[in-house]
Write an enzyme that holds these catalytic residues in place. Structure first.
Site, mmCIF file in Angstrom:
data_model
loop_
_atom_site.group_PDB
_atom_site.id
_atom_site.type_symbol
_atom_site.label_atom_id
_atom_site.label_comp_id
_atom_site.label_asym_id
_atom_site.label_seq_id
_atom_site.Cartn_x
_atom_site.Cartn_y
_atom_site.Cartn_z
ATOM 1 N N HIS A 1 0.840 -1.204 0.000
ATOM 2 C CA HIS A 1 0.000 0.000 0.000
ATOM 3 C C HIS A 1 0.878 1.258 0.000
ATOM 4 C CE1 HIS A 1 -3.702 2.234 1.530
ATOM 5 N NE2 HIS A 1 -2.738 3.091 1.847
ATOM 6 N N GLU A 2 1.834 1.307 0.905
ATOM 7 C CA GLU A 2 2.679 2.513 1.001
ATOM 8 C C GLU A 2 3.534 2.690 -0.259
ATOM 9 O OE1 GLU A 2 1.952 4.642 3.050
ATOM 10 O OE2 GLU A 2 0.749 3.406 4.387
ATOM 11 N N HIS B 1 1.527 4.255 -2.963
ATOM 12 C CA HIS B 1 1.510 5.725 -2.822
ATOM 13 C C HIS B 1 2.785 6.296 -3.459
ATOM 14 C CE1 HIS B 1 -2.045 6.302 -0.492
ATOM 15 N NE2 HIS B 1 -1.604 5.790 0.646
ATOM 16 N N HIS C 1 -5.636 7.097 -2.575
ATOM 17 C CA HIS C 1 -6.556 6.058 -2.104
ATOM 18 C C HIS C 1 -7.699 5.867 -3.105
ATOM 19 C CE1 HIS C 1 -4.818 7.110 2.004
ATOM 20 N NE2 HIS C 1 -4.433 5.872 1.727
ATOM 21 N N TYR D 1 -9.841 2.477 1.680
ATOM 22 C CA TYR D 1 -10.072 2.531 3.126
ATOM 23 C C TYR D 1 -10.922 1.332 3.543
ATOM 24 C CZ TYR D 1 -8.914 7.543 3.966
ATOM 25 O OH TYR D 1 -8.314 8.756 4.125
#
Lengths: 46, 671
Positions: free
Chosen positions: B91-92, B95, B101, B150
Site C-alpha cells: 500500500h505505502e 503511494h 486512495h 479505506y
C-alpha cells in the site's frame, strides 16, 4: 492434521488481539497525515 | 487512482535504501513486497548506488509515504511499529509510485456513500475526492477490492461504518490488505506501461486446446490427454472443480494400459530465464498405482548443446489419492529451457493414471514447506473457538536446522472467534545441540494460499514472524526464542513421540472468516498453508555507510527536514552488534569501515564495492567530478575550450611547419 492434547503452550499476539489497519495505527500515534498515511510536500499542502 | 503528471513517475527500476532503524521483520517483508511487484508488474527495485532520486525506507512513527516521485533526492517511506505486514508495505509503495486512495477518485460517489456524521470531528478532510484533472483512474472500474481502499471503519467516531458500499456485498470486501487486486495491477501496469512482469514465466490451466503451447514428445510410447474427467479419478479438473459447464480440463497420462516402463512426455514451450532460479507449482492427482511415477525434467539449450540436454529435477511418487495435491519444484536454470513432465507406468495394476493441472512457473523462491488441511469446511463447522479448536502442523525444519511448527485456531481464539489465528512455535529438534540459542533472526512466513489457477491473480494472505534473540518472555525470566527444551512445554505427536514446544508468536486476527470464504482460499474443501523459515541475519546492516543528501530523523513523521541537498553528511556508522555477550551472531557480516573517513571530495559519496571504498562523484547536466576521490572537475564548457584550443594549436603548428618548409624550399631552389 496433527491434533494436540490439552497441554498448555503460551502464545503472544503481535497485534494485541486487534486487527489494526494502517489508519488505526497512525491515528493511535496521533499523526496528522493527509488521508491518514500520506505525507504532503509544502506545495501540495497549500 | 494515480496522480497526474509524468514528472511524478519513478523509473522502472527504483533505487532504495533500507535504513537500519527498520525492524528486522519489516526489512524481510519489504523484500517480499518487492518480489510481489516483480511477479505482477514491471516495477523493480535495486539497492541504492548513488542515484539522485531514491526511496529511503525507515522506521518512523507510523506507516506513511508521499504520493509519486517528489524528485527531491532522498524520499522517505515509513514502516513503523505494527506496519510490518506485506499488504501495508505494498500500500505505502503504491503511494510512492503515484497512487492515491481508491475512494478518493472522482466518481466514487457512484459506488460508496460517505457517512459524514459518523466521522470523527475534524477528520472530514480525509474523505475528500479529487476531480479528474488531479487524479486519473486510468479507465479502470471502481475497485472495492483495491489494497488502496479505506476499510469501512476508517476514521469512525463510534461503532458504525464511515463508508458504506452502494452494493452491500462489498461491505466486507473494502479495506483488504492481502495483496494487490487485479485492478490495482491493471492500473499500475497501465501507469508504467508494463507489458510483462519481471519474474512471472508461465501459467497453464489447460482450458484452451492449444495447451499453452506445450508439446507431446515423439520419444515416448504414449501421449498425455486433455480431459475433463477420468472414471477412476479425477472427477473434475482443479481449475474450476467441475463447476463450469463445458470447461475444466487437465492433462492425464493413462497408466491402466501399456507395458511397465511405458512413458508419456509433455514439454512446455521454450522459456527464457532472467534470474537463474525458478519455482514450478502444479496440482497433481494420482489415480494410478503407487509404482507409477511423475518425473520433472528440464531440457536446457546452450550453445554447446543446441538441441538441449535433459536434467532430472524431481521424481514424484506416492500412493494414489482421491484429491488434487499441490507440488512445488525448485529449478535453477540459467539458459533457455523447457520443463518436461514425464509420466511412467509402474509395475502395479492401475485403473487410472497421473493427472496435472494449474501449472505456474515463476522466477521466485518456492516455499520450503506445505501444510495441506483437508475437510476444512467440516473443521470450520465443528471446531470450537479457543485452544480446544487449535490444530498443529506437522513438524518442519528450517534451512538452518531449526525445528518449528505452526498452530492454527480454525475458529479463532475466544477473544476473536470469527478469525483464523495462527502462531509460529520453535520445537525441539535433532540439531538443537549444534544450533545457536536463543534463535536469532530467522523469519518464519505463514501464507494461506489463494488457490487461483493463475499465480498473478492470487491474493494470498500472509504474516511473518522474526525471532529476536533478545526478546524476553512475559515473565522476563527467559529468552522467548531460547531452546524449546528450556523454555517450552511438553507435547506429543499423534504417534506418541513426545517433544518440547516453545512459546508461539503470531496473531489472533490472521484472517476473518468472511475473507477466508472469499476467493479460492478453500478449494476442493482444502486449504494450503505455505511455510518458509529463512535466515535474514544478513539484513542486520542494510543502510549504506553514507547518507548523501539528507540527515534522517527517524523519531517523528512531522519533524523530518532536509538539511542540505548538496552536502554529504559525515559517514553514518553502521550499527555494531545488537546483541549481548550471551548471544553470538555467527552469521553477522563483518562490517567494512573503509568509508568511515570519507575519502571523497566535492560531495562525492563513498560506497563499498567488493569490500573496498569507491567514490561516486556528483554530476550535473553539463559538469561532473572525476578521479579516484572526485578531485577533478570536468564540464562540457571546458571540453569545448580544450577542443578549440587544441584545434588552434594544431593549426599554428601546421602553419609554422608550412612556412618553414616553404622558406627552406625557396632557399634551396634559389641556391
Amino acid at each position: 492434521v496433527w491434533s494436540q492434547p490439552a497441554l498448555e503452550t503460551t502464545e503472544i499476539d503481535v497485534d494485541g488481539g486487534i486487527d489494526q489497519d494502517i489508519f488505526d495505527i497512525n491515528e493511535a500515534l496521533g499523526l496528522d497525515l493527509f488521508e491518514g498515511d500520506i505525507k504532503l510536500d509544502g506545495m501540495q499542502e497549500r | 487512482n494515480s496522480i497526474i503528471g509524468d514528472n511524478y513517475r519513478w523509473p522502472h527500476v527504483i533505487p532504495y535504501v533500507l535504513d537500519d532503524s527498520l525492524e528486522m521483520n519489516a526489512k524481510g517483508l519489504i523484500l517480499k513486497a518487492f518480489e510481489q511487484y516483480r511477479l505482477k508488474t514491471c516495477i523493480d527495485f535495486k539497492p541504492w548506488e548513488g542515484e539522485k532520486n531514491y526511496i529511503s525506507v525507515f522506521k518512523g512513527s507510523g506507516c506513511w509515504s508521499s504520493v509519486g516521485n517528489r524528485q527531491e533526492g532522498l524520499q522517505q517511506l515509513s514502516i513503523g511499529a505494527n506496519c510490518d505486514k506485506i499488504g501495508t508495505i505494498q500500500h505505502e509503495f503504491l503511494h510512492a509510485l503515484g497512487f492515491w486512495h481508491e475512494q478518493s477518485r472522482s466518481d466514487r460517489d457512484d459506488y460508496v456513500s460517505i457517512i459524514w456524521d459518523r466521522i470523527q470531528p475534524g477528520k472530514d478532510h480525509n474523505f475528500e475526492k479529487y476531480d479528474d484533472k488531479t487524479s486519473d483512474s486510468l479507465n479502470v472500474p471502481y475497485d472495492y477490492t483495491s489494497v488502496m481502499h479505506y476499510s469501512q471503519n476508517a476514521f469512525r467516531n463510534g461503532t458504525e461504518p464511515t463508508i458504506v458500499t452502494n452494493i452491500p456485498d462489498f461491505m466486507d470486501v473494502i479495506g483488504q490488505r492481502m495483496d494487490f487486486s487485479d485492478y490495482d495491477l491493471q492500473k499500475l501496469n497501465r501507469l508504467y506501461s508494463c507489458s510483462s512482469s519481471l519474474s512471472f514465466m508461465d501459467t497453464c490451466s489447460f482450458e484452451l486446446e492449444n495447451i499453452c503451447g506445450m508439446i507431446q514428445s515423439s520419444d515416448d510410447n504414449s501421449d498425455w490427454q486433455r480431459l475433463s474427467q477420468v472414471p477412476a479419478g479425477p472427477n473434475s479438473d482443479h481449475t474450476n472443480m467441475g463447476e463450469c459447464k463445458d470447461s475444466g480440463y487437465f492433462m492425464h497420462f493413462n497408466t491402466s494400459a501399456g507395458a511397465k516402463g511405458s512413458t508419456a512426455v509433455l514439454e512446455t514451450r521454450i522459456l527464457y530465464p532472467k534470474r537463474g532460479f525458478q519455482c514450478l507449482q502444479f496440482y497433481f492427482y494420482n489415480s494410478g498405482h503407487e509404482s507409477d511415477r511423475l518425473y520433472v525434467w528440464v531440457r536446457e539449450y546452450t550453445s554447446a548443446h543446441p538441441n538441449g540436454t535433459l536434467r532430472l529435477i524431481e521424481e514424484i511418487k506416492g500412493s494414489p489419492a482421491t484429491y488434487w495435491q499441490l507440488h512445488h519444484v525448485s529449478l535453477n536454470v540459467t539458459s533457455k529451457f523447457r520443463v518436461v513432465f514425464q509420466g511412467m507406468r509402474g509395475s502395479g495394476l492401475s485403473n487410472g493414471g497421473l493427472s496435472i493441472d494449474d501449472i505456474n512457473l515463476s522466477e521466485t523462491q518456492c516455499p520450503h514447506h506445505v501444510w495441506h488441511i483437508r475437510n476444512f469446511t467440516h473443521l470450520l463447522n465443528t471446531s470450537p473457538a479457543g485452544t480446544a479448536g487449535r490444530i498443529y502442523s506437522p513438524p518442519f525444519y528450517s534451512s538452518k536446522g531449526y525445528a518449528f511448527q505452526v498452530s492454527l485456531y480454525v475458529n479463532g481464539t475466544t477473544d476473536n472467534p470469527f478469525n483464523l489465528a495462527m502462531y509460529l512455535h520453535l520445537i525441539s529438534g535433532a540439531n538443537d545441540d549444534q544450533l545457536q540459542w536463543p534463535c536469532a533472526w530467522q523469519q518464519g512466513t505463514m501464507i494461506l494460499l489463494d488457490q487461483h489457477p493463475d499465480i498473478r491473480q492470487r491474493m494470498s494472505n500472509q504474516r511473518s514472524i522474526t525471532t529476536d534473540p533478545l526478546k524476553l518472555s512475559d515473565s522476563s525470566s527467559t529468552y522467548f526464542w531460547d531452546r524449546p527444551d528450556k523454555v517450552g512445554s511438553i507435547a506429543s505427536f499423534p504417534n506418541g513421540t513426545t517433544f518440547m514446544r516453545g512459546p508461539g508468536s503470531g496473531t489472533s486476527t490472521f484472517l476473518t472468516h468472511q475473507r477466508l470464504r472469499s476467493r479460492n482460499f478453500i478449494k476442493d474443501d482444502g486449504v494450503y498453508i505455505l511455510l518458509t523459515m529463512e535466515d535474514i541475519s544478513h539484513l542486520l546492516s542494510t543502510q549504506p555507510s553514507v547518507s548523501p543528501t539528507f540527515v534522517v530523523n527517524t523519531s517523528s513523521a512531522n519533524t523530518i527536514k532536509p538539511t542540505s541537498n548538496t552536502t554529504a553528511t559525515k559517514p553514518t556508522m553502521r550499527p555494531t552488534a545488537t546483541t549481548t555477550a550471551s548471544v553470538t551472531l555467527t552469521e553477522k557480516p563483518e562490517l567494512p569501515n573503509s568509508c568511515l573517513d570519507n575519502p571523497c571530495e566535492n560531495d562525492g559519496v563513498c560506497v563499498i564495492v567488493d569490500r573496498a571504498p569507491v567514490c561516486r562523484c556528483p554530476a550535473g547536466d553539463n559538469w561532473w567530478y572525476m578521479g579516484e576521490r572526485c578531485e577533478r572537475k570536468g564540464s562540457t564548457q571546458e571540453n569545448t575550450i580544450i577542443a578549440v584550443s587544441s584545434t588552434i594549436s594544431v593549426f599554428i603548428v601546421m602553419l609554422i611547419v608550412t612556412i618553414t618548409t616553404a622558406v627552406c624550399l625557396k632557399k634551396k631552389y634559389s641556391q
